[in-house]
Design an enzyme around this catalytic site. Structure first.
Site, short mmCIF file in Angstrom:
data_model
loop_
_atom_site.label_atom_id
_atom_site.label_comp_id
_atom_site.label_asym_id
_atom_site.label_seq_id
_atom_site.Cartn_x
_atom_site.Cartn_y
_atom_site.Cartn_z
N ASP A 130 16.94 -1.61 50.32
CA ASP A 130 15.74 -2.37 50.63
C ASP A 130 14.85 -1.51 51.53
O ASP A 130 15.23 -0.38 51.87
CB ASP A 130 16.09 -3.73 51.25
CG ASP A 130 16.69 -3.62 52.64
OD1 ASP A 130 17.23 -2.55 52.99
OD2 ASP A 130 16.65 -4.61 53.40
N ASP A 151 14.05 -1.11 54.68
CA ASP A 151 14.54 -0.46 55.91
C ASP A 151 15.96 0.06 55.75
O ASP A 151 16.58 0.50 56.71
CB ASP A 151 14.43 -1.40 57.12
CG ASP A 151 15.40 -2.56 57.07
OD1 ASP A 151 15.70 -3.05 55.96
OD2 ASP A 151 15.87 -3.00 58.14
N SER A 172 12.42 -5.73 57.44
CA SER A 172 13.40 -5.55 56.37
C SER A 172 12.75 -5.71 55.00
O SER A 172 11.88 -4.94 54.63
CB SER A 172 14.57 -6.51 56.57
OG SER A 172 15.64 -6.16 55.74
N ASP A 224 18.88 -1.21 55.27
CA ASP A 224 20.09 -1.80 55.83
C ASP A 224 20.85 -2.61 54.79
O ASP A 224 21.95 -3.08 55.05
CB ASP A 224 19.79 -2.65 57.09
CG ASP A 224 18.96 -3.88 56.82
OD1 ASP A 224 18.40 -4.01 55.71
OD2 ASP A 224 18.86 -4.73 57.73
#
Length: 556
Positions: free
Chosen positions: A307, A309, A154, A311
């Protein structure tokens, strides 16, 4: 250097398939064997424990050793997870989907996993290329898979990676929770104890998913908020924070009928070094500076940022009082905007609910009550929020939003971006802005404000010491406000959220919550206040933030 530790490291070296980590470890072993103190300490740190597998899967720094993310550890995790899935399959053939982002070794870890799942007799489906985490969460449900794995860390630092696990079936594509985490961890440990990963069966006959999976996600997400008429003049800026969000989001924006954004070119494509930011998290100071600069140049109406990734979603609006002329909205502000949107759409629907983590704004409860909906407060993490009965929307203050639970049972910064575009377009039609929408929230549901005090540490024991001190010597007031009730969620009644959390409710209606971070070496304190005016709520939060810092100084 103990001979036992050296033997442990040499055994690891013999099974490591990665030449980079092999060379790194070989050099470390040589220096440690020669009594180099720094190498001895480093080797001990890498092998004195294992990177723990929990409800967030695995996450840690890349490098050789059992306490790092690497191909040996990932192979053990994949084989252990495969054994768990086979155990639960009652003789059937489990299906598992694997996704990966643009971090270092993400594709390697994903391919290793696919080969090991296939070698264990599972049906393994690898997503076609690096994609956002929400696409993997979607694919688990869309393909009716038994499980999913997303290789991502992440918004962690550049040298981290992770292994995020989802379960299908009755779990509906949500992240794992207890007792599955402990059961999977036990299988992983058995694999690690059984011998080198070089002995694990592998196969290359795994499947690669077609573009139809990605197209299905794009169609479902574009449908979250199709553009109303008259959006052609909307000016907005987008940054992918060196991550994987842009390719997918740009296609969705086009399909949904919104104008394409002005982009932060330096951060648009995946870059595992995250070269323009010190920390690839939109919440961190400086992370959105390039987006602010771009927005000033093009005179944008608002900024959206994912961000790495994709999510999570950050939203920023013009603000003349801010030094850069822009202000990033808090996760609570965005959560209440999206919560009100969902509340209006689901008003009066029997069993429908809004949900948020217990450290997120209590304002969502006021939204739910206003629209006749149920409200659920959960432990932090979307593994809990996504399981709230009847959920139509959920959020947590750390920029995570679940706006499309029928297709993605996890936070999704892409679908949240589309929902914000819809709100901005509707507001624009009547000459209003996102800032105006925030003001309207206060008039409708009450004026809430939130703040946070975050203490980053180098020594994790400091966090435990502060939590122990707060339990041993409980405060009686914060910022001159008496504490009406104090709850230790380690002692929570059965059926209630339980964890290492202290919650204080103050006599003026404010709330202060203290907990260790689940993903970073931080102690976090969450502050919420409600007042007769927006300024009154902000003033209360500022006073409480100062009081919290004083309290932590006294207890540390």
């Amino acid at each position: 250097m103990s001979e036992e530790r050296l033997a442990q490291a040499r055994a690891w070296l013999r099974q490591d398939p990665d030449p980079a980590t092999r060379d790194e470890l070989a050099g470390l072993i040589t220096r440690a064997a020669a009594a180099d103190e720094a190498a001895v300490a480093e080797l001990d740190d890498r092998f004195r424990t294992r990177l723990a597998f929990g409800t967030a899967g695995l996450r840690g720094e890349l490098g050789a050793g059992s306490n790092r993310m690497n191909r040996v550890l990932v192979a053990q995790a994949a084989a252990g997870f495969a054994a768990y899935l086979r155990e639960k399959a009652n003789g059937g053939t489990p299906t598992v989907v694997i996704g990966y982002d643009g971090r270092r070794n993400s594709r390697v870890f994903a391919t290793d996993s696919a080969e090991l799942f296939a070698g264990a007799g599972l049906r393994a489906i690898l997503l076609p290329r690096l994609l956002p985490t929400p696409v993997l969460a979607f694919a688990v449900r869309h393909l009716g898979a038994d499980a999913g794995v997303m290789v991502t860390a992440s918004h962690n630092p550049p040298n981290d990676n992770g292994y995020k696990v989802y379960l299908g079936g009755a779990d509906q594509g949500s992240q794992i929770v207890a007792p599955a985490d402990a059961e999977i961890a036990a299988h992983i440990q058995r694999v690690a104890d059984a011998g080198p990963v070089t002995a694990l069966p592998r196969a290359t006959d795994y499947e690669t998913a077609g573009e139809d999976v990605v197209e299905a996600y794009i169609a479902a997400t574009a449908a979250v908020a199709p553009a109303p008429a008259g959006t052609t003049g909307m000016r907005w800026v987008y940054t992918a924070m060196h991550g994987v969000g842009w390719e997918t989001l740009s296609r969705i924006v086009k399909d949904a009928g919104y104008p394409q954004p002005f982009v932060v070119d330096e951060q648009l494509t995946p870059d595992a070094t995250f070269r323009t930011v010190s920390f690839p998290n939109p919440e961190e100071p400086g992370a959105m500076d390039l987006a602010f600069a771009r927005a000033r140049r093009v005179k944008a109406d608002f900024i959206l940022a994912n961000d790495p990734d994709a999510d999570r979603l950050a939203v920023a609006v013009p603000d003349e009082e801010s030094p850069q002329g822009w202000r990033r909205l808090t996760g609570n502000e965005v959560g209440l905007l999206l919560g009100a949107r969902a509340g209006k759409a689901a008003a009066g629907t029997p069993g429908a609910s809004l949900a948020c983590s217990l450290v997120s704004s209590p304002g969502l409860g006021a939204v739910a009550a206003h629209h006749g909906l149920d409200f659920h407060e959960t432990l932090t993490g979307f593994k809990w929020i996504s399981r709230a009965p009847g959920i139509v929307f959920g959020f947590e203050e750390a920029l995570g939003y679940l706006v499309n639970p029928e297709t993605v049972r996890d936070k999704d910064g892409v679908s949240a971006a589309v929902a914000i575009l819809g709100l901005a377009a509707e507001a624009r039609d009547r000459g209003a802005t996102l800032t105006d929408l925030l003001d309207e929230l206060g008039e409708t549901y009450g004026h809430f404000a939130s703040g946070q005090v975050s203490v980053r540490v180098d020594d994790l024991s400091i966090i435990g010491d502060v939590m122990l001190a707060l339990r041993s010597l409980p405060p009686t007031q914060i910022a001159g406000r008496s504490i009406a009730s104090a709850e230790d969620l380690l002692q929570a009644p059965q059926g209630q959220p339980s964890g290492d959390v202290l919650r204080y409710r103050l006599t003026d209606g404010s709330r202060v919550i203290v907990r260790p971070s689940g993903t970073e070496p931080k102690l976090k304190v969450y502050i919420d206040a409600r007042a007769e005016s927006a300024q009154g709520a902000r003033d209360a939060v500022a006073e409480l933030e100062a009081g919290v810092r004083t309290l932590l100084d006294e207890r540390s």
